[in-house]
Design a protein around this motif. Structure first.
Motif, PDB file in Angstrom:
ATOM      1  N   LEU A  84      37.430 -37.313   6.786  1.00 11.23           N
ATOM      2  CA  LEU A  84      38.211 -36.766   7.743  1.00 11.23           C
ATOM      3  C   LEU A  84      37.345 -36.614   9.105  1.00 11.23           C
ATOM      4  O   LEU A  84      37.679 -36.245  10.049  1.00 11.23           O
ATOM      5  CB  LEU A  84      38.536 -35.186   7.093  1.00 11.23           C
ATOM      6  N   GLY A  85      36.107 -37.107   9.120  1.00 14.55           N
ATOM      7  CA  GLY A  85      35.440 -36.914  10.279  1.00 14.55           C
ATOM      8  C   GLY A  85      34.755 -35.761  10.474  1.00 14.55           C
ATOM      9  O   GLY A  85      33.908 -35.449  11.614  1.00 14.55           O
ATOM     10  N   ALA A  86      34.388 -34.869   9.566  1.00  7.25           N
ATOM     11  CA  ALA A  86      33.434 -33.675   9.971  1.00  7.25           C
ATOM     12  C   ALA A  86      32.364 -33.795   9.503  1.00  7.25           C
ATOM     13  O   ALA A  86      31.862 -34.609   8.752  1.00  7.25           O
ATOM     14  CB  ALA A  86      34.216 -32.706   8.863  1.00  7.25           C
ATOM     15  N   ARG A  87      31.464 -32.832  10.222  1.00  7.11           N
ATOM     16  CA  ARG A  87      29.992 -32.770   9.990  1.00  7.11           C
ATOM     17  C   ARG A  87      30.196 -31.703   8.703  1.00  7.11           C
ATOM     18  O   ARG A  87      30.874 -30.453   8.740  1.00  7.11           O
ATOM     19  CB  ARG A  87      29.252 -31.860  11.050  1.00  7.11           C
ATOM     20  N   VAL A  88      29.230 -31.821   7.635  1.00  9.71           N
ATOM     21  CA  VAL A  88      29.351 -31.147   6.671  1.00  9.71           C
ATOM     22  C   VAL A  88      27.849 -30.233   6.384  1.00  9.71           C
ATOM     23  O   VAL A  88      27.143 -30.779   6.308  1.00  9.71           O
ATOM     24  CB  VAL A  88      29.891 -31.860   5.225  1.00  9.71           C
ATOM     25  N   ILE A  89      28.005 -28.979   6.129  1.00  9.42           N
ATOM     26  CA  ILE A  89      26.995 -28.121   5.736  1.00  9.42           C
ATOM     27  C   ILE A  89      27.605 -27.609   4.287  1.00  9.42           C
ATOM     28  O   ILE A  89      28.508 -26.846   4.125  1.00  9.42           O
ATOM     29  CB  ILE A  89      26.635 -26.982   6.924  1.00  9.42           C
ATOM     30  N   GLY A  90      26.617 -27.713   3.505  1.00  6.67           N
ATOM     31  CA  GLY A  90      26.776 -27.138   2.083  1.00  6.67           C
ATOM     32  C   GLY A  90      25.819 -26.234   1.461  1.00  6.67           C
ATOM     33  O   GLY A  90      24.668 -26.338   1.720  1.00  6.67           O
ATOM     34  N   THR A  91      26.347 -25.174   0.668  1.00  4.13           N
ATOM     35  CA  THR A  91      25.534 -24.264   0.032  1.00  4.13           C
ATOM     36  C   THR A  91      25.266 -24.540  -1.302  1.00  4.13           C
ATOM     37  O   THR A  91      26.214 -25.175  -2.117  1.00  4.13           O
ATOM     38  CB  THR A  91      25.988 -22.814   0.082  1.00  4.13           C
ATOM     39  N   VAL A 140      22.554 -21.081   8.491  1.00  3.43           N
ATOM     40  CA  VAL A 140      23.671 -21.930   8.978  1.00  3.43           C
ATOM     41  C   VAL A 140      23.527 -21.859  10.228  1.00  3.43           C
ATOM     42  O   VAL A 140      23.971 -22.867  11.036  1.00  3.43           O
ATOM     43  CB  VAL A 140      25.224 -21.237   8.545  1.00  3.43           C
ATOM     44  N   ARG A 141      23.487 -20.495  10.920  1.00  4.10           N
ATOM     45  CA  ARG A 141      23.393 -20.615  12.339  1.00  4.10           C
ATOM     46  C   ARG A 141      22.086 -21.164  13.122  1.00  4.10           C
ATOM     47  O   ARG A 141      22.150 -21.670  14.122  1.00  4.10           O
ATOM     48  CB  ARG A 141      23.352 -19.175  12.962  1.00  4.10           C
ATOM     49  N   ALA A 142      21.251 -21.471  12.138  1.00  3.27           N
ATOM     50  CA  ALA A 142      20.106 -22.182  12.545  1.00  3.27           C
ATOM     51  C   ALA A 142      20.362 -23.670  12.827  1.00  3.27           C
ATOM     52  O   ALA A 142      19.512 -24.218  13.742  1.00  3.27           O
ATOM     53  CB  ALA A 142      18.855 -21.978  11.486  1.00  3.27           C
ATOM     54  N   ILE A 143      21.054 -24.256  12.011  1.00  4.19           N
ATOM     55  CA  ILE A 143      21.468 -25.542  12.335  1.00  4.19           C
ATOM     56  C   ILE A 143      22.705 -25.977  12.922  1.00  4.19           C
ATOM     57  O   ILE A 143      23.082 -27.012  13.382  1.00  4.19           O
ATOM     58  CB  ILE A 143      21.299 -26.392  11.112  1.00  4.19           C
ATOM     59  N   ALA A 144      23.468 -24.954  13.153  1.00  2.14           N
ATOM     60  CA  ALA A 144      24.948 -24.833  13.824  1.00  2.14           C
ATOM     61  C   ALA A 144      25.119 -23.692  14.789  1.00  2.14           C
ATOM     62  O   ALA A 144      25.992 -22.703  14.164  1.00  2.14           O
ATOM     63  CB  ALA A 144      26.112 -25.124  12.903  1.00  2.14           C
ATOM     64  N   GLY A 156      33.162 -14.357  -3.575  1.00  2.00           N
ATOM     65  CA  GLY A 156      32.136 -13.263  -3.529  1.00  2.00           C
ATOM     66  C   GLY A 156      31.416 -13.733  -2.217  1.00  2.00           C
ATOM     67  O   GLY A 156      30.201 -13.053  -2.006  1.00  2.00           O
ATOM     68  N   VAL A 157      31.905 -14.561  -1.367  1.00  5.25           N
ATOM     69  CA  VAL A 157      31.152 -14.824  -0.182  1.00  5.25           C
ATOM     70  C   VAL A 157      31.888 -14.558   1.000  1.00  5.25           C
ATOM     71  O   VAL A 157      31.702 -15.230   2.279  1.00  5.25           O
ATOM     72  CB  VAL A 157      30.657 -16.320  -0.207  1.00  5.25           C
ATOM     73  N   VAL A 158      32.577 -13.794   1.260  1.00  9.75           N
ATOM     74  CA  VAL A 158      33.527 -13.180   2.443  1.00  9.75           C
ATOM     75  C   VAL A 158      32.853 -12.911   3.549  1.00  9.75           C
ATOM     76  O   VAL A 158      32.974 -13.562   4.782  1.00  9.75           O
ATOM     77  CB  VAL A 158      34.735 -12.247   2.184  1.00  9.75           C
ATOM     78  N   ASP A 159      31.963 -12.227   3.210  1.00  6.97           N
ATOM     79  CA  ASP A 159      31.154 -11.569   4.459  1.00  6.97           C
ATOM     80  C   ASP A 159      30.312 -12.737   5.175  1.00  6.97           C
ATOM     81  O   ASP A 159      30.120 -12.769   6.352  1.00  6.97           O
ATOM     82  CB  ASP A 159      30.130 -10.266   4.078  1.00  6.97           C
ATOM     83  N   ALA A 160      29.549 -13.616   4.303  1.00  6.77           N
ATOM     84  CA  ALA A 160      28.957 -14.759   4.757  1.00  6.77           C
ATOM     85  C   ALA A 160      29.933 -15.692   5.490  1.00  6.77           C
ATOM     86  O   ALA A 160      29.439 -16.374   6.317  1.00  6.77           O
ATOM     87  CB  ALA A 160      28.157 -15.343   3.549  1.00  6.77           C
ATOM     88  N   THR A 161      31.001 -16.104   4.948  1.00  9.11           N
ATOM     89  CA  THR A 161      32.130 -16.865   5.447  1.00  9.11           C
ATOM     90  C   THR A 161      32.271 -16.323   6.817  1.00  9.11           C
ATOM     91  O   THR A 161      32.160 -16.942   8.013  1.00  9.11           O
ATOM     92  CB  THR A 161      33.403 -16.759   4.705  1.00  9.11           C
ATOM     93  N   VAL A 162      32.685 -15.013   7.168  1.00  4.47           N
ATOM     94  CA  VAL A 162      33.040 -14.500   8.538  1.00  4.47           C
ATOM     95  C   VAL A 162      31.900 -14.605   9.236  1.00  4.47           C
ATOM     96  O   VAL A 162      32.049 -14.766  10.477  1.00  4.47           O
ATOM     97  CB  VAL A 162      33.523 -13.235   8.287  1.00  4.47           C
ATOM     98  N   GLY A 163      30.606 -14.412   8.795  1.00  4.04           N
ATOM     99  CA  GLY A 163      29.511 -14.366   9.834  1.00  4.04           C
ATOM    100  C   GLY A 163      29.156 -15.621   9.990  1.00  4.04           C
ATOM    101  O   GLY A 163      28.521 -15.636  11.448  1.00  4.04           O
ATOM    102  N   ALA A 164      29.424 -16.801   9.315  1.00  2.00           N
ATOM    103  CA  ALA A 164      29.102 -18.205   9.636  1.00  2.00           C
ATOM    104  C   ALA A 164      30.219 -18.972  10.413  1.00  2.00           C
ATOM    105  O   ALA A 164      30.220 -19.976  11.060  1.00  2.00           O
ATOM    106  CB  ALA A 164      28.637 -18.799   8.475  1.00  2.00           C
ATOM    107  N   LEU A 165      31.541 -17.977  10.657  1.00  2.00           N
ATOM    108  CA  LEU A 165      32.421 -18.574  11.387  1.00  2.00           C
ATOM    109  C   LEU A 165      32.386 -18.684  12.911  1.00  2.00           C
ATOM    110  O   LEU A 165      31.877 -17.709  13.673  1.00  2.00           O
ATOM    111  CB  LEU A 165      33.705 -17.956  10.866  1.00  2.00           C
ATOM    112  N   ALA A 166      32.643 -19.800  13.462  1.00  2.00           N
ATOM    113  CA  ALA A 166      32.680 -19.997  14.888  1.00  2.00           C
ATOM    114  C   ALA A 166      33.815 -19.407  15.511  1.00  2.00           C
ATOM    115  O   ALA A 166      34.840 -18.805  14.818  1.00  2.00           O
ATOM    116  CB  ALA A 166      33.059 -21.459  15.353  1.00  2.00           C
ATOM    117  N   GLU A 167      34.010 -18.836  16.571  1.00  2.00           N
ATOM    118  CA  GLU A 167      35.150 -18.388  17.140  1.00  2.00           C
ATOM    119  C   GLU A 167      36.454 -19.044  17.251  1.00  2.00           C
ATOM    120  O   GLU A 167      36.359 -20.395  17.645  1.00  2.00           O
ATOM    121  CB  GLU A 167      34.658 -17.992  18.687  1.00  2.00           C
ATOM    122  N   GLY A 168      37.321 -18.627  16.686  1.00  2.00           N
ATOM    123  CA  GLY A 168      38.469 -19.228  16.407  1.00  2.00           C
ATOM    124  C   GLY A 168      38.646 -20.195  15.187  1.00  2.00           C
ATOM    125  O   GLY A 168      39.511 -21.044  14.965  1.00  2.00           O
ATOM    126  N   GLY A 169      37.524 -19.893  14.348  1.00  2.00           N
ATOM    127  CA  GLY A 169      37.408 -20.980  13.197  1.00  2.00           C
ATOM    128  C   GLY A 169      38.482 -20.411  12.130  1.00  2.00           C
ATOM    129  O   GLY A 169      38.963 -19.433  12.284  1.00  2.00           O
TER     130      GLY A 169
END
Length: 305
Positions: free
Chosen positions: A169-176, A203-207, A220-233
């Motif tokens: 789909l043309g995305a850059r992918v970061i994977g845990t 995540v923020r170190a590379i993005a 079980g990763v909701v907090d991490a998801t929100v913390g790593a989410l870009a504004e408007g993500g």
């Protein structure tokens, strides 16, 4: 026909080999001779009674929703198929009863698509449920060119397919993933990061701007998801309804002929592959379920009748 069935909820001890009549073929359905059927966690979760309040169960149950096989009989009003067609399907119906761990299964035409010629029978069987889960999550989140996508559990069955699909789909992918799986993620086209404490910082170190899209395939990763989410993500989870309280979507995969055909096309173009970990005969389904429950395999577990 030969089939594996259970007549009560429980663990692998409730499974037994039985003889069942051939499934009836309703209008809008086909009868598929099963070549391979793949194991998914939902199979043994249903067997344990974990979804009994969500989906009606009619005993005895033949478990299984993933299949690759050959059309043996065509029901009324099915111009899409002919006897002899090679097909794949996420054969989920409106109730749990007649599944894919048998010699034959009836499948609504809305659930199936032509089998990708580039994949083996075993790989083909492993594509539908996991592939559709990944594809529908990413598409519903509007994943596209230039997006940065964070995939939780990127080395898992769904996650590894999501990495490949996001790249198409043309995305850059970061994977845990655990460090032992980082080389594998790099081979799939993802930038690996270790899960656990400190994930958001990694995540923020590379993005630095965060991830435009976050797909959670572990829970079980909701907090991490929100913390790593870009504004408007945008974000979604297939495992955790708590995302609804944090502005995300809770996903459940749907049968879709169009989406499954899109996945098959990606496979035939050489842009999507399905790793297979182990293949079992039908009468060893309990062992296949136990291996899937252990969660240590890298690839799909497949059963052949």
């Amino acid at each position: 026909m030969r089939a594996m069935t259970y007549d009560r909820f429980g663990g692998t001890e409730v499974l037994s080999g039985t003889r069942r009549p051939l499934p009836r073929v309703a209008p809008g359905e086909v009868l598929v001779r099963v070549r391979c059927a793949a194991v998914n966690p939902v199979d043994w979760k249903i067997m344990s009674g974990g979804l009994k309040d969500m989906i009606d169960t009619v005993f005895p149950v033949v478990p299984g929703w993933d299949v690759a096989g050959v059309v043996e009989q065509v029901g009324i009003d099915v111009p899409e198929c002919a006897v002899g067609d090679e097909v794949i399907a996420y054969a989920r119906k409106d109730h749990v009863h007649g599944g894919t761990f048998a010699e034959y299964v009836s499948v609504p035409v809305r659930c199936l698509a032509p089998r990708p010629a580039a994949l083996s029978w075993e790989q083909s069987a492993g594509l539908p449920l996991a592939g559709l889960t990944a594809y529908q999550t990413l598409v519903r989140l509007g994943t596209g060119e230039g997006d940065t996508v964070l995939i939780h559990n990127a080395a898992g069955g769904v996650g590894s397919l999501a990495v490949q699909i996001a790249r198409t789909l043309g995305a850059r992918v970061i994977g845990t993933a655990s460090p032992t799986n980082h080389d594998r993620l790099r081979e799939l086209g993802a930038e690996p990061v270790a899960y656990g404490e400190g994930l958001v910082e990694r995540v923020r170190a590379i993005a630095p701007q965060g991830a435009d899209v976050v797909a959670d395939f572990v829970g079980g990763v909701v907090d991490a998801t929100v913390g790593a989410l870009a504004e408007g993500g945008r974000h979604a989870s297939v495992a955790d309804p708590a995302v609804l309280e944090r502005g995300g979507q809770w996903m459940w995969v749907r049968p879709s002929r169009a989406d499954l055909s899109a996945l098959a096309a990606l496979a035939d173009e050489g842009r999507l592959t399905v790793p297979v970990a182990e293949v079992f005969p039908l009468d060893r389904l309990a062992e296949a379920f136990a291996l899937n429950q252990a969660g240590h395999t890298h690839g799909k577990i497949v059963v052949t009748p």
